[in-house]
Motif scaffolding. Sequence first.
Motif, short mmCIF file in Angstrom:
data_model
loop_
_atom_site.label_atom_id
_atom_site.label_comp_id
_atom_site.label_asym_id
_atom_site.label_seq_id
_atom_site.Cartn_x
_atom_site.Cartn_y
_atom_site.Cartn_z
N UNK A 1 0.84 -1.20 0.00
CA UNK A 1 0.00 0.00 0.00
C UNK A 1 0.88 1.25 0.00
N UNK A 2 0.35 2.34 -0.57
CA UNK A 2 1.13 3.57 -0.71
C UNK A 2 1.34 4.29 0.61
N UNK A 3 0.59 3.96 1.65
CA UNK A 3 0.71 4.67 2.93
C UNK A 3 2.04 4.37 3.60
N UNK A 4 2.51 5.34 4.38
CA UNK A 4 3.76 5.24 5.13
C UNK A 4 3.43 5.04 6.59
N UNK A 5 4.08 4.07 7.23
CA UNK A 5 3.79 3.72 8.62
C UNK A 5 4.99 4.05 9.50
N UNK A 6 4.86 3.74 10.78
CA UNK A 6 5.90 4.04 11.74
C UNK A 6 7.21 3.36 11.40
N UNK A 7 8.32 4.09 11.55
CA UNK A 7 9.65 3.54 11.28
C UNK A 7 10.07 3.63 9.83
N UNK A 8 9.21 4.08 8.93
CA UNK A 8 9.54 4.19 7.51
C UNK A 8 9.92 5.64 7.21
N UNK A 9 11.16 5.83 6.71
CA UNK A 9 11.71 7.19 6.57
C UNK A 9 12.32 7.39 5.19
N UNK A 10 12.48 8.68 4.85
CA UNK A 10 13.14 9.10 3.62
C UNK A 10 13.97 10.34 3.96
N UNK A 11 15.25 10.32 3.53
CA UNK A 11 16.14 11.47 3.73
C UNK A 11 16.79 11.82 2.40
N UNK A 12 16.78 13.11 2.06
CA UNK A 12 17.35 13.60 0.80
C UNK A 12 18.52 14.51 1.12
N UNK A 13 19.66 14.20 0.55
CA UNK A 13 20.85 15.01 0.80
C UNK A 13 21.02 16.12 -0.22
#
Length: 746
Positions: free
Chosen positions: A143-155
């Motif tokens: 599913x497209x939803x983001x849950x706890x512990x799922x992260x994205x970082x852009x440098x």
Amino acid sequence: MSETNTIAPGKTGRQNDDEIDIGFLLGSLWDHKIFIAVLTLVFALAGLVYATLSTPIYQADALVQIEKKSGTIPGADMTEMLGGQEKDSETSTEIEILGSRMILGQVVDQTDLDIEIQPTTLPIIGDWLRRKGVTRPDFMEGHASVWGGETLAISELVASHESSTLKLSLESLGNGRYRLKDAQGNELGQGTVGEKLVVEEPWLELTVAELDAPAGATFTVIKKSRLAATNDLKSRLQIETQGKETGILNLTLQGPDRQELVKSLNATNQVFLSQNIARQAAEAEKSLEFLEEQVPKIREELNEAENRLNEYRLESDSIDLSAETRNALDKMVSIEASLNELELKESELARRYTENHPVYRALLEKKEQLMREKARLEERTDNLPETQQQVLRLSRNVEVNQEIYVQLRNRMQELRLVRAGTVGNVRILDDAVAQGQVAPRRNLIVAVAGVSGLLLAMVIILLRAALNRGVVSPEQLEELGLPVYATVPLSDSEKRGSGKRRSKPGGLRHDRRKKDGSAKSLLAFRNPADMSVEAIRGLRTSLHFAMMEGSSNRLVITGPSPTIGKSFLSTNLGAVCAQADQKVVVVDGDMRKGHVHEAFKQDAHGGLSEVLSGKLEFGQAVRTSEVENLSWVSRGSAPPNPSELLMQARFSEFLDYLSENFDLVIIDTPPILAVTDAAIIGKQCGTTLMVVRFGINTPKEIQIAEHRLATGGVTLKGTILNAMEKKAATSYGYYGYYYNYSYKSE
């Protein structure tokens, strides 16, 4: 045996419909206290849910000191002459500089505030689940939803746009890979964590530093313009002075990310400190450049002055000056040095102030004083011999130029030291610290929501009470010229039974159990001591005398509108009269929606409509009940033309048949304002009564209904006020006469 008495009212209620009775309105609030409490609770719970699910907003703060700033040229700072006014102005200037785009724009560049990452979450509760750290359940895989512990970082994210905002969608493909799409859903490319992704149209370079999310999880990446990011930071930053004339500033920054708040606020302090130091050093640099331009000129003027003095002495054989001349020379040199120093100060002040500034004006006044003193000395030297005067002038030029040259050289050395050791007048006292959550304020939101619900409930009730024009007292009917034959209260037993079986207004219940022909559902049979039954017995007595003047033994029960209790009164009045040894028949004259048959638990077919259409004989339509002497006629099957059937001669013949075989014929008719059936039936009957529902039927409706009957040739005998209730809205006044006594058998 039960008996109920009434007490005459002490005063009437709402005699003027245009007046608002405060006591009635307050009583209405008390009568609807459960509704008020429920609506208040619902709003409070809604506020609690909103406060719980809303994104928390945190606040970080820092403390900065603006110290007193001294000028780069000694003596040029004269702020002590103005007390704290100059310091307040300086602090206000620094506050404006601190909140400027020059400072905040550099902060955006250093902290990447122009890049915003928004995870896709479930509607309403998605953010709350993610904040609580709830991990993705198995059934949400892909599913497209983001849950706890799922992260994205852009440098790094560099785009070609300058003023517009670029919105992208980044979908995780698993194993550190991702797919990048534009706002319209078009794929721009695929990349890997740690590697630069270059997109040609629209041109951008993206480097993802970290992506910890399963395949399918989607993030929205927003690249703001530098101006938009700067304005957003400016809207969240607040700068306030601490105390009076302290020069201490309190900086606060609000947002949903505590780490971003601390990072951004510290960066703001550092950028402000750096630019302050650079600005102080720039002042020293400008002064040094000015002096470096002046020193060669002064040196050249000094050489020329020395040469002219030496040449003159050789020509005139004059070597020494007299004591008087030497004294005048020393004074003039001192004045010239002071004037030169003031000119240096003036050159700096001219860059900082206008001529009307108090500091600038003080310097000009001092300069004019020295010029006057110089003029007096020159007048004194005019009496000296010509040779002495010329030597004095030349010597003065040499010594003045020499003094100026030395001053400039010394000042240049001072400025070089200032430029090398500039520290600025800004000092960071406290670094940024996240203090805690400032919004949403749960208790305040719950309180405001609860009060809003309370006020809304009160407004609804007060509006209904103020706009309600329903009749609530017999006096209102008597003011219309209509006698009141009975006031029938709402049955207590019916109110108690409404939780199990829904009651029709006036007490006739919809009971869909087996239709066994039982009359036990009639209130007069089920609970003969009920207050409503007692009131109907009083109606029976009043009708005994009223019908003596009538032309027949037929009684029509009608009303202005439906669901006001006509059937209830017709059936129970019939039962009460039957118990008094009268042969009574109750006829359901409402062939459209009559429900007298429900009171006797039988079907409606085989009734009045079949009789009038010739499908059934008169005697076959009359049914008996368990109540002795009580018979009834159902409405029959609903015909397409009830009014036409009632106008036929067969209806008159049927009424004659009933009048011959029964002592009392009670006909329950449809509402007179809805159809004309009641007027047709009433024309052939001796007595007509109108049922008025407490608080429902308005005086205007009653007047129109009476006029409708009169137009049909029917004289209205009187009214019955049905389903009266004792409420706080009415008990203070015109309900003092209400049914206060009951006399029951032991």
